[in-house]
Scaffold this active site. Sequence first.
Site, mmCIF file in Angstrom:
data_model
loop_
_atom_site.group_PDB
_atom_site.id
_atom_site.type_symbol
_atom_site.label_atom_id
_atom_site.label_comp_id
_atom_site.label_asym_id
_atom_site.label_seq_id
_atom_site.Cartn_x
_atom_site.Cartn_y
_atom_site.Cartn_z
ATOM 1 N N SER A 267 -1.569 -30.112 -10.630
ATOM 2 C CA SER A 267 -1.218 -31.350 -11.336
ATOM 3 C C SER A 267 -0.381 -32.329 -10.524
ATOM 4 O O SER A 267 -0.356 -33.517 -10.829
ATOM 5 C CB SER A 267 -0.498 -31.008 -12.639
ATOM 6 N N LYS B 10 0.226 -37.810 -13.987
ATOM 7 C CA LYS B 10 0.905 -38.693 -14.950
ATOM 8 C C LYS B 10 0.332 -40.112 -14.976
ATOM 9 O O LYS B 10 0.327 -40.765 -16.016
ATOM 10 C CB LYS B 10 2.398 -38.749 -14.628
ATOM 11 N N GLU C 14 10.580 -41.973 -21.020
ATOM 12 C CA GLU C 14 11.499 -40.879 -20.723
ATOM 13 C C GLU C 14 10.909 -40.125 -19.545
ATOM 14 O O GLU C 14 9.701 -40.180 -19.316
ATOM 15 C CB GLU C 14 11.628 -39.953 -21.931
#
Lengths: 267, 414
Positions: B396, B107, B129
């Site tokens: 990830s 991210k 969000e």
Amino acid sequence: MSRIKACFDGLRTRKRQALIPYITAGDPHPSVTVPLMHAMVKAGANMLELGVPFSDPMADGPVVQAACERALKHHVSLRHVLEMVREFRSRDDHTPVVLMGYLNPIEAMGYTEFARAAHAAGVDGVLTVDMPPEEAHEVVPIFRAAQLDPIFLLAPTSSDERIAKICALASGFIYYVSLKGVTGAGSLDVAAVTTKLKQIRALTDLPVGVGFGIRDAASAAQVAAVADAVVVGSALVRKLGEFAGQPHKIEQEVVLILSQMRAAMDV
Amino acid sequence: MPKMINTGTTVDMKVSMAENLPDANGHFGPYGGRFVAETLMGPLEELRLAYEHFRNDAGFMAEFDKDLAQFVGRPSPLYHAERWSQKLGGAQIYLKREDLNHTGAHKINNTIGQGLLARHMGKRRVIAETGAGQHGVATATVAARMGMECVVYMGAEDIKRQAINVYRMKLLGATVVPVESGSKTLKDALNEAMRDWVTHVDSTFYIIGTVAGSHPYPAMVRDFQAIIGREARAQILEQAGRLPDALVACVGGGSNAIGLFYPFLKDASVAMYGVEAAGDGIETGRHAATLCAGRPGVLHGNRTYLIEDADGQIIETQSISAGLDYPGVGPEHAWLKDVKRATYVPITDTEALDAFHALTRTEGIIPALESSHALAYATKLAPTLDKDKIIIVNLSGRGDKDIHTVAAREGITV
């Protein structure tokens, strides 16, 4: 002639402005909606905006979101909403009804099927808040073919270029969103609205309605002085939420607000 | 551009155009676009113009690359999981170690990019969000470092499931706003963040965490995440001397997957598998496998596949992994599915948990539950391929945040 055009033409000759209340269909219970529509017309509404409940009403504030949730508890679908309009039409053949909502329920039903069914039920216009002109090229001709006026929003952030583009695509009337934000938020800046409306009127002959931030008779009258129509939503929907447990009181509460607005607008 | 190896397969015309999408209005075939209220069209256009400008600005890109290297810790390693590959008895599995990035997931690649863009656009407040909390943490991290105000919207349900990440965001100085509407998960947090943005557009930059939302977000987030695939491509060429046979990545909104896939789109010999969360199983209706079981519709500003009922209402999704618990998916994935460039497959909670344990025990790496879905599919795929074949799995994120979920599922109190 469409009911919307006839409505505005009539008001123009009488030098009056349209009062357009918004309620979410099926809120707080499906049985409330049609009688309330008739009561609002009696209280001075010239046109009705009926919200199609959606699970994710991104452009709305907490008041309308809660209304959607109350209606969806009773599984009020787009087809039910059209049924309500049909029922309303059996006793009122002249008050225009505009559906307001989000694209997905219409897309799920299918644009052509929806347009045909909406026209047959007596719907006059459709405002899909999440369909800007860039995404409307396939949908608008389908609505037009079914004699549904595509209603579009203009915002404080809309440039001259966008205003012209949107007005070229729209019919019925133009809905000016008076503030940056969601429904039910903030308060009205009448001077800013007046300035923006001048800009819009220079680019279109369509009637212009103003919504967002109109909550009482005073703000309705201020807007009526500069616009062709006053849209009131959250102020009414708040009452529907407040009296969700006593639905027999809703009509009287909503009628009270609308009559006061009507009186203030017609002074 | 490295030369193409293994040119046996013809690239479909539509696929060969893939790198050039979206079009000017943000469409990937019939998907994507800008389905928002008029109030947001101006801000989206302002963002598009700013992004177009800065992505071609050498100074901006140098700043981005420097942050990725020195703050995030890139490049992340490409690790040959030899023991696990041997156990599975088929293809060789390489793990792209996004779990080793600062803040523990992919991210951060995107929040660094959008944070820089916000600063260059003169915005002093960022909002986001978050589902699992990883994007929220990554946003709060960037905001702390850049001295910006940060507000993170998070579903009340997710706040319960991800207490550690919530505290982490607060430590970083962010305000975490619980979202009580709708299903109280990621989709509702997104609605709420959009409402904040439309109300405060002048001062606020909305850092979207995945390749969803309106144009230019899906393309912009993809571009910031594409560093994953660019590195992986160069690394496998160096380590194995050839391109991989398959890529595997989990798909919620789909940002880690598109980041890995995008630089390989033109490599026709490389198969791509996006792994969706099948929750209790697609047949139970309790899942989040949008591309496997949904249909096209319009939500959150774009047209894409959705999990919805017959009336077009969005249905609550379910997955053990908060980060995959989303009823939509990035529009580019919808398009890659339709043109058959990528294949989307379901993995259940149980299968993901098995893979979580297998990797932890075999390789000494605790994966995030999101990434465990990708690992679980690799477990199925590897044995069907010869030992000289290569699969790259995008690892990830790391699993520290999920320890309590896994323990609770197994009846253990930590």
